[in-house]
Design an enzyme around this catalytic site. Structure first.
Site: not given
Length: 355
Positions: A38, A121, A182, A152, A34, A40, A210
């Site tokens: 942004q 989800r 976090d 990530v 990725g 990356g 997360h």
């Protein structure tokens, strides 16, 4: 030979001319998926400047993105070349997974299917199971032995689990997911509350997923003051703030950033990913722990078989869960809530594995 007086004058006018250059190690290969997105875009220069693996570690960057991002990816490659970064010893920009994973020592997996408006989800998990099944195959077949992986992309904990399932030859200890963002947010909120520098706060904990069920826990944190290091709980002297406002602010910080800047947390996520990998590889400072999503071994009653955020210390490239922290009934209920959500996500993911 230049005289001492001339050298001293040079040092006063141009100190960088006489600085000691670090003795460099052999280059390592670092993959960022990725990479045209942004996060990356923010992280690749951080890695190439030594913020992830240290100022003495040259890197060859492998960057992967999907075919429709190929032009943007090439633009990132051009910018890296233009930045003339001394630690950067090469750049591979590709849309081919096999090429991207070839020989990599470290992998930061940012690429994934983003959650879009109206998506459940379960839909998000279904999309990402397919992506991480493919990347797991590339990891197992092409990465260097003992490659260390940070996931990530959300849902990060369950994406990490799918990576483990589809890359059985990769030790589970070599796969982690990002909850350091976090953790850093928790430190920042405590520092603001106490009016101290964030570097003076340590040992907060983020337990769990997360997601909005994560449990940011300030009850074990300490802060340096003019009177020495003190428990945050004692310095704040406001249990309601620690249990409600603090927890809610950290849990919802990502949404607050999106509302403010109309885009997700990119700079802070990239910085946190660097923090995560640096501490994992180079070690945590003595007396300090950090939060990492790791494969549960049953510590603190958390079920085995899920990736869960624990407090960990790191040494010589290995992490260890901090043991013996006191967990009260309030914390236990929050930790169980997040574990239950991860168990539900695991069940959903396995439905798509079998279909």
């Amino acid at each position: 030979m230049l005289s001492n007086s001339v050298l001293q004058r040079l040092a006063s006018w141009c100190p960088w001319l006489l600085r000691d250059e670090p003795k460099l190690k052999q280059p390592v290969k670092v993959l960022v998926t990725g990479a045209a997105g942004q996060i990356g875009y923010a992280i690749v220069s951080m890695i190439a400047r030594g913020l992830m693996l240290g100022p003495d570690q040259p890197v060859v960057l492998h960057m992967l993105d999907i075919p429709r991002m190929a032009d943007a990816l090439n633009g990132v490659r051009m910018e890296l070349v233009d930045a003339a970064l001394p630690l950067l010893r090469g750049v591979v920009a590709t849309t081919d997974e096999a090429e991207a994973f070839q020989g990599v020592n470290f992998a930061v997996l940012i690429g994934g299917w983003p959650r879009k408006e109206g998506m459940e989800r379960k839909d998000l998990i279904a999309k990402n199971v397919a992506i991480y099944k493919s990347q797991a195959s590339a990891l197992q077949q092409h990465a260097a032995p003992n490659c260390k992986v940070l996931v990530v992309a959300n849902p990060a904990n369950t994406n990490a689990l799918m990576l483990k399932e589809f890359a059985p030859a990769v030790p589970a200890r070599n796969i982690t997911c990002l909850t350091r963002l976090d953790h850093n947010r928790a430190l920042g909120q405590i520092a603001e509350k106490l009016g101290v520098h964030v570097g003076d706060v340590r040992n907060a904990v983020v337990w769990g997923n997360h997601s909005s069920t994560q449990f940011p826990d300030g009850s074990h944190a300490t802060a340096r003051t003019e009177h020495g290091e003190k428990p945050v709980r004692e310095l704040v002297a406001d249990e309601k703030w620690l249990r409600e406002e603090f927890v809610g602010t950290v849990q919802q910080r990502g949404a607050a950033v999106i509302k403010a800047r109309k885009q997700s947390s990119s700079l802070s996520a990239a910085s946190a990913a660097c923090d995560h990998m640096r501490d994992w590889i180079l070690g945590t400072p003595k007396g300090m722990w950090v939060s990492m999503g790791v494969y549960s071994d049953g510590s603190y009653g958390v079920p085995e078989g899920i990736f869960y955020s624990f407090p960990v210390t790191c040494e010589k490239g290995e992490w260890s869960i901090v043991q013996g922290l006191q967990v009260d009934d309030f914390a236990r209920s929050k930790m169980e809530l997040s574990a239950n959500e991860l168990d539900e996500e695991r069940s959903m993911a396995y439905e798509f594995v079998s279909t």
